[in-house]
Design a protein around this motif. Structure first.
Motif, PDB file in Angstrom:
ATOM      1  N   ALA A  47     -21.389  54.588  30.908  1.00 12.37           N
ATOM      2  CA  ALA A  47     -22.260  54.864  29.758  1.00 12.37           C
ATOM      3  C   ALA A  47     -22.982  56.181  30.009  1.00 12.37           C
ATOM      4  O   ALA A  47     -22.903  56.746  31.111  1.00 12.37           O
ATOM      5  N   VAL A  48     -23.699  56.625  29.003  1.00 19.22           N
ATOM      6  CA  VAL A  48     -24.673  57.702  29.209  1.00 19.22           C
ATOM      7  C   VAL A  48     -25.979  57.024  29.601  1.00 19.22           C
ATOM      8  O   VAL A  48     -26.435  56.104  28.918  1.00 19.22           O
ATOM      9  N   TYR A  49     -26.533  57.458  30.713  1.00 16.59           N
ATOM     10  CA  TYR A  49     -27.770  56.882  31.235  1.00 16.59           C
ATOM     11  C   TYR A  49     -28.939  57.798  30.897  1.00 16.59           C
ATOM     12  O   TYR A  49     -28.878  59.011  31.129  1.00 16.59           O
ATOM     13  N   TYR A  50     -29.992  57.189  30.378  1.00 18.38           N
ATOM     14  CA  TYR A  50     -31.191  57.912  29.992  1.00 18.38           C
ATOM     15  C   TYR A  50     -32.392  57.392  30.773  1.00 18.38           C
ATOM     16  O   TYR A  50     -32.516  56.185  30.989  1.00 18.38           O
ATOM     17  N   CYS A  51     -33.288  58.302  31.144  1.00 16.19           N
ATOM     18  CA  CYS A  51     -34.571  57.858  31.667  1.00 16.19           C
ATOM     19  C   CYS A  51     -35.627  58.114  30.601  1.00 16.19           C
ATOM     20  O   CYS A  51     -35.480  58.996  29.751  1.00 16.19           O
ATOM     21  N   ALA A  52     -36.669  57.307  30.659  1.00 15.24           N
ATOM     22  CA  ALA A  52     -37.726  57.369  29.654  1.00 15.24           C
ATOM     23  C   ALA A  52     -39.054  57.054  30.307  1.00 15.24           C
ATOM     24  O   ALA A  52     -39.101  56.379  31.345  1.00 15.24           O
ATOM     25  N   ALA A  53     -40.132  57.516  29.680  1.00 15.68           N
ATOM     26  CA  ALA A  53     -41.462  57.355  30.246  1.00 15.68           C
ATOM     27  C   ALA A  53     -42.416  56.793  29.206  1.00 15.68           C
ATOM     28  O   ALA A  53     -42.327  57.099  28.022  1.00 15.68           O
ATOM     29  N   THR A  54     -43.348  55.979  29.700  1.00 17.35           N
ATOM     30  CA  THR A  54     -44.376  55.427  28.839  1.00 17.35           C
ATOM     31  C   THR A  54     -45.655  55.212  29.619  1.00 17.35           C
ATOM     32  O   THR A  54     -45.616  54.948  30.824  1.00 17.35           O
ATOM     33  N   ARG A  55     -46.769  55.307  28.913  1.00 20.99           N
ATOM     34  CA  ARG A  55     -48.066  54.958  29.490  1.00 20.99           C
ATOM     35  C   ARG A  55     -48.551  53.629  28.922  1.00 20.99           C
ATOM     36  O   ARG A  55     -49.718  53.278  29.112  1.00 20.99           O
ATOM     37  N   ALA A  56     -47.663  52.914  28.249  1.00 19.15           N
ATOM     38  CA  ALA A  56     -48.058  51.629  27.667  1.00 19.15           C
ATOM     39  C   ALA A  56     -48.555  50.691  28.757  1.00 19.15           C
ATOM     40  O   ALA A  56     -48.092  50.730  29.902  1.00 19.15           O
ATOM     41  N   ILE A  57     -49.487  49.836  28.374  1.00 19.05           N
ATOM     42  CA  ILE A  57     -50.058  48.870  29.317  1.00 19.05           C
ATOM     43  C   ILE A  57     -49.457  47.499  29.039  1.00 19.05           C
ATOM     44  O   ILE A  57     -49.409  47.059  27.890  1.00 19.05           O
TER      45      ILE A  57
END
Length: 126
Positions: A91-101
């Motif tokens: 697959a195509v692998y993606y990284c992602a970021a969040t500051r959600a709590i």
């Protein structure tokens, strides 16, 4: 924060790859980072996520025990070590970021993530 995923490539079934997600910005250590993947014709799928400190991780059932997510906040980088690769991991692998709590189980969806990298292609031959 800007993210750049790398490390994809062609690997034989049963082999290993390590993906990296490099981030810009001085606040990297305050973000939860997740890895997702998307195969052709399929929806984006959650793979793994790691807390801001690296002390907690959460995996999808399909990769639990084979993949390991880790981070080095001093290097602004998150890693995804992928072992015992299967053709269905391609697959195509993606990284992602969040500051959600919230608990990491709540971060196994794309919705909480505000920032996404461009993706890196993983191909697994049978």
């Amino acid at each position: 924060v800007q993210l750049q995923a790398s490390g994809g490539g062609l690997v034989q079934g049963g082999g290993s790859l390590r993906l990296s997600c490099a981030a810009s910005g001085r606040t990297f250590s305050s973000y939860i980072i997740g890895w997702f993947r998307q195969a052709p014709g399929e929806e984006r799928e959650f793979v793994a996520t790691i807390s801001w400190s690296g002390g907690s991780t959460y995996y999808s059932d399909s990769v639990e025990g084979r993949f390991t997510i880790s981070r080095d906040n001093a290097k602004n980088t998150v890693y995804l070590q992928m072992n015992s690769l299967k053709p269905e991991d391609a697959a195509v692998y993606y990284c992602a970021a969040t500051r959600a709590i919230g608990p990491l189980t709540a971060m196994s969806w794309a919705a909480p993530y505000n920032y996404w990298g461009q993706g890196t292609l993983v191909t697994v031959s049978s």
